[in-house]
Design an enzyme around this catalytic site. Structure first.
Site, PDB file in Angstrom:
ATOM      1  N   ASN A  91      -1.197   7.730   7.427  1.00 47.08           N
ATOM      2  CA  ASN A  91      -2.222   7.758   6.376  1.00 47.08           C
ATOM      3  C   ASN A  91      -3.593   7.845   7.056  1.00 47.08           C
ATOM      4  O   ASN A  91      -4.078   6.867   7.607  1.00 47.08           O
ATOM      5  CB  ASN A  91      -2.093   6.463   5.542  1.00 47.08           C
ATOM      6  CG  ASN A  91      -3.189   6.321   4.507  1.00 47.08           C
ATOM      7  OD1 ASN A  91      -3.966   7.245   4.262  1.00 47.08           O
ATOM      8  ND2 ASN A  91      -3.264   5.144   3.895  1.00 47.08           N
ATOM      9  N   TRP A  92      -4.183   9.027   6.984  1.00 53.22           N
ATOM     10  CA  TRP A  92      -5.451   9.250   7.688  1.00 53.22           C
ATOM     11  C   TRP A  92      -6.636   8.611   6.964  1.00 53.22           C
ATOM     12  O   TRP A  92      -7.749   8.602   7.485  1.00 53.22           O
ATOM     13  CB  TRP A  92      -5.734  10.746   7.836  1.00 53.22           C
ATOM     14  CG  TRP A  92      -4.757  11.504   8.672  1.00 53.22           C
ATOM     15  CD1 TRP A  92      -3.626  11.027   9.292  1.00 53.22           C
ATOM     16  CD2 TRP A  92      -4.818  12.902   9.003  1.00 53.22           C
ATOM     17  NE1 TRP A  92      -2.995  12.043   9.976  1.00 53.22           N
ATOM     18  CE2 TRP A  92      -3.703  13.200   9.814  1.00 53.22           C
ATOM     19  CE3 TRP A  92      -5.714  13.938   8.687  1.00 53.22           C
ATOM     20  CZ2 TRP A  92      -3.461  14.477  10.311  1.00 53.22           C
ATOM     21  CZ3 TRP A  92      -5.466  15.213   9.177  1.00 53.22           C
ATOM     22  CH2 TRP A  92      -4.355  15.470   9.988  1.00 53.22           C
ATOM     23  N   LYS A  93      -6.409   8.166   5.732  1.00 55.43           N
ATOM     24  CA  LYS A  93      -7.503   7.601   4.915  1.00 55.43           C
ATOM     25  C   LYS A  93      -8.689   8.571   4.891  1.00 55.43           C
ATOM     26  O   LYS A  93      -8.479   9.768   4.759  1.00 55.43           O
ATOM     27  CB  LYS A  93      -7.869   6.204   5.418  1.00 55.43           C
ATOM     28  CG  LYS A  93      -6.620   5.310   5.504  1.00 55.43           C
ATOM     29  CD  LYS A  93      -6.900   3.869   5.710  1.00 55.43           C
ATOM     30  CE  LYS A  93      -5.569   3.109   5.778  1.00 55.43           C
ATOM     31  NZ  LYS A  93      -5.724   1.678   5.905  1.00 55.43           N
ATOM     32  N   HIS A 143      -1.873   2.434  -3.140  1.00 57.18           N
ATOM     33  CA  HIS A 143      -2.252   1.807  -1.863  1.00 57.18           C
ATOM     34  C   HIS A 143      -3.164   0.608  -2.155  1.00 57.18           C
ATOM     35  O   HIS A 143      -3.971   0.640  -3.089  1.00 57.18           O
ATOM     36  CB  HIS A 143      -2.967   2.827  -0.973  1.00 57.18           C
ATOM     37  CG  HIS A 143      -3.182   2.328   0.410  1.00 57.18           C
ATOM     38  ND1 HIS A 143      -4.219   1.490   0.741  1.00 57.18           N
ATOM     39  CD2 HIS A 143      -2.463   2.514   1.550  1.00 57.18           C
ATOM     40  CE1 HIS A 143      -4.136   1.188   2.040  1.00 57.18           C
ATOM     41  NE2 HIS A 143      -3.084   1.802   2.549  1.00 57.18           N
ATOM     42  N   GLU A 148      -5.783  -0.400  -0.868  1.00 60.21           N
ATOM     43  CA  GLU A 148      -7.231  -0.120  -0.883  1.00 60.21           C
ATOM     44  C   GLU A 148      -7.648   0.442  -2.239  1.00 60.21           C
ATOM     45  O   GLU A 148      -8.765   0.204  -2.707  1.00 60.21           O
ATOM     46  CB  GLU A 148      -7.589   0.833   0.274  1.00 60.21           C
ATOM     47  CG  GLU A 148      -7.584   0.091   1.595  1.00 60.21           C
ATOM     48  CD  GLU A 148      -7.321   0.938   2.822  1.00 60.21           C
ATOM     49  OE1 GLU A 148      -7.325   2.179   2.724  1.00 60.21           O
ATOM     50  OE2 GLU A 148      -7.104   0.349   3.898  1.00 60.21           O
ATOM     51  N   GLU A 159       3.572  -3.225   2.272  1.00 59.64           N
ATOM     52  CA  GLU A 159       2.395  -3.414   3.116  1.00 59.64           C
ATOM     53  C   GLU A 159       1.709  -4.721   2.732  1.00 59.64           C
ATOM     54  O   GLU A 159       0.949  -4.761   1.749  1.00 59.64           O
ATOM     55  CB  GLU A 159       1.409  -2.269   2.897  1.00 59.64           C
ATOM     56  CG  GLU A 159       1.953  -0.908   3.273  1.00 59.64           C
ATOM     57  CD  GLU A 159       0.817   0.044   3.633  1.00 59.64           C
ATOM     58  OE1 GLU A 159       0.755   0.456   4.781  1.00 59.64           O
ATOM     59  OE2 GLU A 159      -0.008   0.338   2.760  1.00 59.64           O
ATOM     60  N   GLY A 193      -5.047  -2.997   8.527  1.00 58.76           N
ATOM     61  CA  GLY A 193      -6.305  -2.761   9.220  1.00 58.76           C
ATOM     62  C   GLY A 193      -6.875  -3.993   9.898  1.00 58.76           C
ATOM     63  O   GLY A 193      -8.023  -3.997  10.328  1.00 58.76           O
ATOM     64  N   SER A 206      -0.946  -2.647  10.309  1.00 59.26           N
ATOM     65  CA  SER A 206      -1.225  -2.800  11.747  1.00 59.26           C
ATOM     66  C   SER A 206      -0.060  -2.366  12.637  1.00 59.26           C
ATOM     67  O   SER A 206       0.191  -2.970  13.671  1.00 59.26           O
ATOM     68  CB  SER A 206      -1.645  -4.247  12.060  1.00 59.26           C
ATOM     69  OG  SER A 206      -2.854  -4.553  11.386  1.00 59.26           O
ATOM     70  N   GLY A 264      -1.567   3.395   9.422  1.00 58.04           N
ATOM     71  CA  GLY A 264      -2.960   3.734   9.124  1.00 58.04           C
ATOM     72  C   GLY A 264      -3.721   4.014  10.400  1.00 58.04           C
ATOM     73  O   GLY A 264      -3.684   5.120  10.941  1.00 58.04           O
TER      74      GLY A 264
HETATM   75  P1  PGA Z   1      -3.109   0.026   9.203  1.00 54.15           P
HETATM   76  O1  PGA Z   1      -3.077   0.663   7.734  1.00 54.15           O
HETATM   77  O2  PGA Z   1      -1.937   0.608   9.965  1.00 54.15           O
HETATM   78  O3  PGA Z   1      -4.428   0.462   9.774  1.00 54.15           O
HETATM   79  O4  PGA Z   1      -2.996  -1.434   9.054  1.00 54.15           O
HETATM   80  C1  PGA Z   1      -1.869   0.804   7.030  1.00 54.15           C
HETATM   81  C2  PGA Z   1      -2.159   1.413   5.684  1.00 54.15           C
HETATM   82  O5  PGA Z   1      -3.244   1.207   5.149  1.00 54.15           O
HETATM   83  O6  PGA Z   1      -1.297   2.098   5.104  1.00 54.15           O
END
Ligand code: PGA
Length: 257
Positions: free
Chosen positions: A9-11, A95, A97, A167, A173, A213, A234
């Site tokens: 997931n490149w966000k 997600h 976020e 998640e 993150g 993470s 991520g």
């Molecule tokens: P992260 O993000 O690997 O940076 O913790 C995972 C995600 O948001 O899907």
């Protein structure tokens, strides 16, 4: 043989087509196709077309990071499932976020999951508890409630087009990943809940990913866990060395399973 799905997931990174293409080329130099590992990249909308054009589809599939629940209409700035056709095969839905910053609810997420499967996209539905839920011992309950809500608009025959990503919000993150022993019971409850909702037959091939993470040094333990069949990555997915290493670890584990 175990089959893995690894999603990057490149966000909000590599959103400019040139940057995204450059990045995909780097991945292609390192990752070769594998029959039992599906690797997926999820660029921002603005880079989807360029990435879809650039990827060799036997090596990488493409995912969108979100979609609107309606197929069309007066929704300025939104992207619907039919608009993603031909660009993406997968779409991340719910997600944390988006739940946090865009206040997406399970009711809305349920409509998005249904919109995705209606258009033959595979939905990657994200669930996970927040830190205070975990501290109060409510991880399982929160996840079960999210599944009941978010899967309320689909039928048993749609489950083959839905992947669940567990998640834990506190692990996203933060560098504070969940220990595999802590993940295992929640993942088991996810499988059990989906089975109870849709029956054993419909859910026998259900894929459950772990995310939060994930990096090359900790991914192996998740991939080896019984009910985990992949990862949602991520931060480490925007580093081509790290993402390719994760994919290669999955390929190696698949070969030796
Ligand atoms: P992260 O993000 O690997 O940076 O913790 C995972 C995600 O948001 O899907």
């Amino acid at each position: 043989m175990k089959h893995y799905t690894i999603v990057g997931n490149w966000k909000m990174h590599f959103g400019q087509p040139e940057a995204a293409v450059k990045y995909v080329k780097k991945l292609h130099e390192r990752v070769k196709p594998h029959t039992h590992v599906t690797s997926v990249v999820a660029p921002p909308f603005t880079a989807l077309a360029a990435v879809a054009e650039e990827v060799e589809s036997d090596t990488f599939k493409v995912a969108a990071q979100n979609l609107h629940e309606c197929d069309e209409g007066a929704y300025t700035g939104e992207i619907s499932a039919p608009m993603l056709k031909g660009l993406a095969r997968y779409v991340i839905v719910g997600h944390s976020e988006r739940r946090r910053y865009e206040h997406e609810t399970d009711k809305q997420i349920a409509k998005k999951v249904a919109a995705a499967v209606r258009c033959d996209l595979t939905a990657i539905l994200c669930v996970g508890e927040k830190l205070d839920d975990r501290q109060e011992g409510h991880s399982k309950r929160v996840v079960v409630d999210q599944l009941h809500g978010a899967l309320s608009q689909v039928a048993a025959e749609d489950i083959k087009d839905i992947i669940i990503a567990y998640e834990p919000v506190w692990a996203i993150g933060t560098g504070e990943y969940a220990e595999p022993e802590e993940v295992r019971p929640v993942v088991n409850v996810i499988r059990q809940t989906v089975e109870e909702m849709f029956g054993r037959d419909a859910t026998s091939g259900l894929r459950i990913l772990y995310g939060g993470s994930v990096e090359p040094d900790n991914c192996k333990a998740y991939l080896q866990a019984e009910n985990i069949s992949g990862l949602l990555v991520g931060g480490a997915s925007i580093n081509y060395e790290q993402f390719s290493r994760i994919v290669k670890i999955a390929q190696h584990l698949a070969d030796s399973s």
